[in-house]
Scaffold this motif. Structure first.
Motif, PDB file in Angstrom:
ATOM      1  N   UNK A 127       0.863  -1.254  -0.007  1.00 25.73           N
ATOM      2  CA  UNK A 127       0.042   0.164   0.022  1.00 25.73           C
ATOM      3  C   UNK A 127       0.792   1.326  -0.182  1.00 25.73           C
ATOM      4  N   UNK A 128       1.597   1.423   1.127  1.00 25.76           N
ATOM      5  CA  UNK A 128       2.224   2.829   1.395  1.00 25.76           C
ATOM      6  C   UNK A 128       3.428   2.855   0.152  1.00 25.76           C
ATOM      7  N   UNK A 129       4.192   2.130  -0.026  1.00 26.72           N
ATOM      8  CA  UNK A 129       5.122   2.584  -1.033  1.00 26.72           C
ATOM      9  C   UNK A 129       4.594   2.743  -2.395  1.00 26.72           C
ATOM     10  N   UNK A 130       3.381   2.182  -2.595  1.00 29.16           N
ATOM     11  CA  UNK A 130       2.702   2.796  -4.049  1.00 29.16           C
ATOM     12  C   UNK A 130       2.317   3.910  -4.011  1.00 29.16           C
ATOM     13  N   UNK A 131       1.743   4.465  -2.699  1.00 31.73           N
ATOM     14  CA  UNK A 131       1.336   5.664  -2.594  1.00 31.73           C
ATOM     15  C   UNK A 131       2.465   6.715  -2.619  1.00 31.73           C
ATOM     16  N   UNK A 132       3.329   6.124  -1.931  1.00 23.32           N
ATOM     17  CA  UNK A 132       4.545   7.428  -2.250  1.00 23.32           C
ATOM     18  C   UNK A 132       5.167   7.358  -3.445  1.00 23.32           C
ATOM     19  N   UNK A 133       4.975   6.273  -4.114  1.00 22.19           N
ATOM     20  CA  UNK A 133       5.588   6.645  -5.444  1.00 22.19           C
ATOM     21  C   UNK A 133       4.436   7.390  -6.544  1.00 22.19           C
ATOM     22  N   UNK A 134       3.161   7.306  -6.238  1.00 21.74           N
ATOM     23  CA  UNK A 134       2.073   7.923  -6.752  1.00 21.74           C
ATOM     24  C   UNK A 134       1.876   9.298  -6.341  1.00 21.74           C
ATOM     25  N   UNK A 135       2.014   9.825  -5.245  1.00 24.80           N
ATOM     26  CA  UNK A 135       1.915  11.135  -4.679  1.00 24.80           C
ATOM     27  C   UNK A 135       3.263  11.932  -4.673  1.00 24.80           C
ATOM     28  N   UNK A 136       4.258  11.404  -4.286  1.00 24.05           N
ATOM     29  CA  UNK A 136       5.317  11.975  -4.120  1.00 24.05           C
ATOM     30  C   UNK A 136       6.101  12.616  -5.354  1.00 24.05           C
ATOM     31  N   UNK A 137       6.208  14.245  -5.247  1.00 20.29           N
ATOM     32  CA  UNK A 137       6.599  14.747  -6.519  1.00 20.29           C
ATOM     33  C   UNK A 137       8.113  15.120  -6.417  1.00 20.29           C
TER      34      UNK A 137
END
Length: 211
Positions: free
Chosen positions: A107-117
């Motif tokens: 979950x979290x690593x995917x969100x990080x990749x998705x949202x972090x710029x």
């Protein structure tokens, strides 16, 4: 050892750090222990919360704005925007609950990749609650392996006993200062604040003559 203070201008660099991970892994406890040295029973974070810590690391006076995000799924859309502009991200799991560990990659690593710029942001994987060693279900070796897979630093700590809590945040700050672009971002915040203060001091008094 870091030191804290209340002033908002007596620092050299300003960084944004984000805490992410499942609910009840101890994100808020880590933050409160780091900020105040006191740990009380904490209610789950609703949405997001943040605290500021002034400390000296590597000879530099730093202002860390640390954002604590809710782990519950219903808050995900609210917290996603807080990834932007973060120079450091702390991914937290509970060594006594395997689901919180597997969710880091699921979950979290995917969100990080998705949202972090910020591709250069420093990431650290933190296994919390090592004071409950008899209940441990995630080994240190597993944590180290996942950290390597995700390209993160790694540390185990305990908000309850304070073990490695300061080291966690200070290690992130030190690593941020080793990346030129992140260092420049931290300096830019200071320059903007100084410029703003200068403009406020130079502003003509109300009721003055206009050109």
């Amino acid at each position: 050892m870091g030191t804290s203070g209340q002033g908002q201008s007596n620092y050299d660099l300003s960084f944004k750090i984000l805490l992410i991970g499942d609910s009840s892994v101890g994100k808020s406890s880590l933050l409160v222990t780091f900020i105040s040295n006191v740990l009380d029973d904490l209610a789950p974070t609703i949405g997001v919360d943040f605290k500021i810590k002034l400390l000296t690391v590597g000879g530099k006076r730093l202002k860390l704005t640390i954002w604590d995000t809710a782990g519950q799924e219903r808050f995900r859309t609210l917290t996603s925007s807080y990834y932007r502009g973060a120079q450091g991200i702390i991914l937290v799991y509970d060594v006594t609950r395997r689901a919180t560990f597997t969710n880091l990659s699921d979950v979290w690593a995917k969100e990080l990749k998705l949202y972090s710029n910020n591709q250069d942001c420093i990431k650290i994987l933190v296994g919390n609650k090592v004071d409950r060693e008899s209940e441990r279900v995630v080994s240190r070796e597993e944590g180290m392996a996942l950290a390597e897979e995700l390209g993160c630093l790694f540390l185990e700590c305990s908000a309850k006993t304070r073990e490695n809590v300061e080291q966690c945040f200070e290690e992130v700050a030190l690593k941020i200062m080793e990346v030129p672009r992140l260092l420049e971002e931290g300096s830019t915040v200071i320059k903007r604040n100084i410029l703003k203060q200068t403009q406020e001091h130079q502003a003509p008094p109300s009721g003055g003559c206009c050109s």
